[in-house]
Design an enzyme around this catalytic site. Sequence first.
Site, mmCIF file in Angstrom:
data_model
loop_
_atom_site.group_PDB
_atom_site.id
_atom_site.type_symbol
_atom_site.label_atom_id
_atom_site.label_comp_id
_atom_site.label_asym_id
_atom_site.label_seq_id
_atom_site.Cartn_x
_atom_site.Cartn_y
_atom_site.Cartn_z
ATOM 1 N N SER A 57 13.063 25.627 -28.397
ATOM 2 C CA SER A 57 12.513 25.432 -29.737
ATOM 3 C C SER A 57 13.458 26.078 -30.729
ATOM 4 O O SER A 57 14.280 26.929 -30.359
ATOM 5 C CB SER A 57 11.129 26.098 -29.825
ATOM 6 O OG SER A 57 10.696 26.231 -31.160
ATOM 7 N N TYR A 116 5.347 33.367 -28.838
ATOM 8 C CA TYR A 116 6.095 32.125 -28.614
ATOM 9 C C TYR A 116 7.582 32.362 -28.854
ATOM 10 O O TYR A 116 8.424 31.967 -28.031
ATOM 11 C CB TYR A 116 5.564 31.055 -29.562
ATOM 12 C CG TYR A 116 6.195 29.695 -29.411
ATOM 13 C CD1 TYR A 116 5.939 28.911 -28.291
ATOM 14 C CD2 TYR A 116 7.027 29.173 -30.398
ATOM 15 C CE1 TYR A 116 6.497 27.652 -28.157
ATOM 16 C CE2 TYR A 116 7.587 27.923 -30.262
ATOM 17 C CZ TYR A 116 7.323 27.161 -29.149
ATOM 18 O OH TYR A 116 7.890 25.914 -29.017
#
Length: 251
Positions: free
Chosen positions: A135, A148
């Site tokens: 990501s 995350y």
Amino acid sequence: MSRHALITGAGTGIGAAIAKQLFNEGHNLSLIGRRLEPLATLAETLGDSCKAITGDVTNRQSVEAAFSEATANFGPVEILVNCAGVAPSAPFHRIEFADWQKTLDVNLNGVFHCTQIALGNMKTAGWGRIVTIASTASLKGFAYVSGYCASKHAALGLTRALALETAQQGITVNAVCPGYVDTDIVRESIQGIMAKTGRSEAEALQHFTQSNPQGRLIEADEVAASVSWLCSEGAASVTGQAIAIDGGSTA
């Protein structure tokens, strides 16, 4: 050349788009996920060269069983795509440790389990492709998703280290780092913002597009296309890289 590709988190979103892309290129596919229904639906659509297998990437025994079944179907895994992931959101001081641990278990330990199991046969064969869907949160920080970000930064570090270990063994190890992608998860988040704040859909969507200089969500097919290239012979010298697909937000 047809290869055996195993994709985790393959039932929906980015994982499903990657499965369709690799299927169209003639590869045999093992689709791994915790829920059988979406996997089976996709496998039925794609045909006999695609098998749905239930597996939990956070559980070593479950991963080993899934790989064993996949190998029985199509032979050793030659392409591994680590796509399973979770992205809970909360201010850091409110994160429960159980949620923190789950995020690390899926986004980091899941990559560890699958990659370690796949790597042995790849070394024996002298050929392999490992791609982890990371990501832009593996490249920079974002507020309210600290778990995350931590897990994705760690997954990218693992990618870079392993690329050096396998550089002379015919194996490449890379990460693809998308920004916000037009998937059900983002669409559900948009609906959540609308419900909590009273914003319009366009205003809620802007929360996800404003960081992208192109002013849009990334398409799952764009991510799949990059994965496809990294798995090809033409990308044999590309390893240890973080390929950002973000419209320039990390430029």
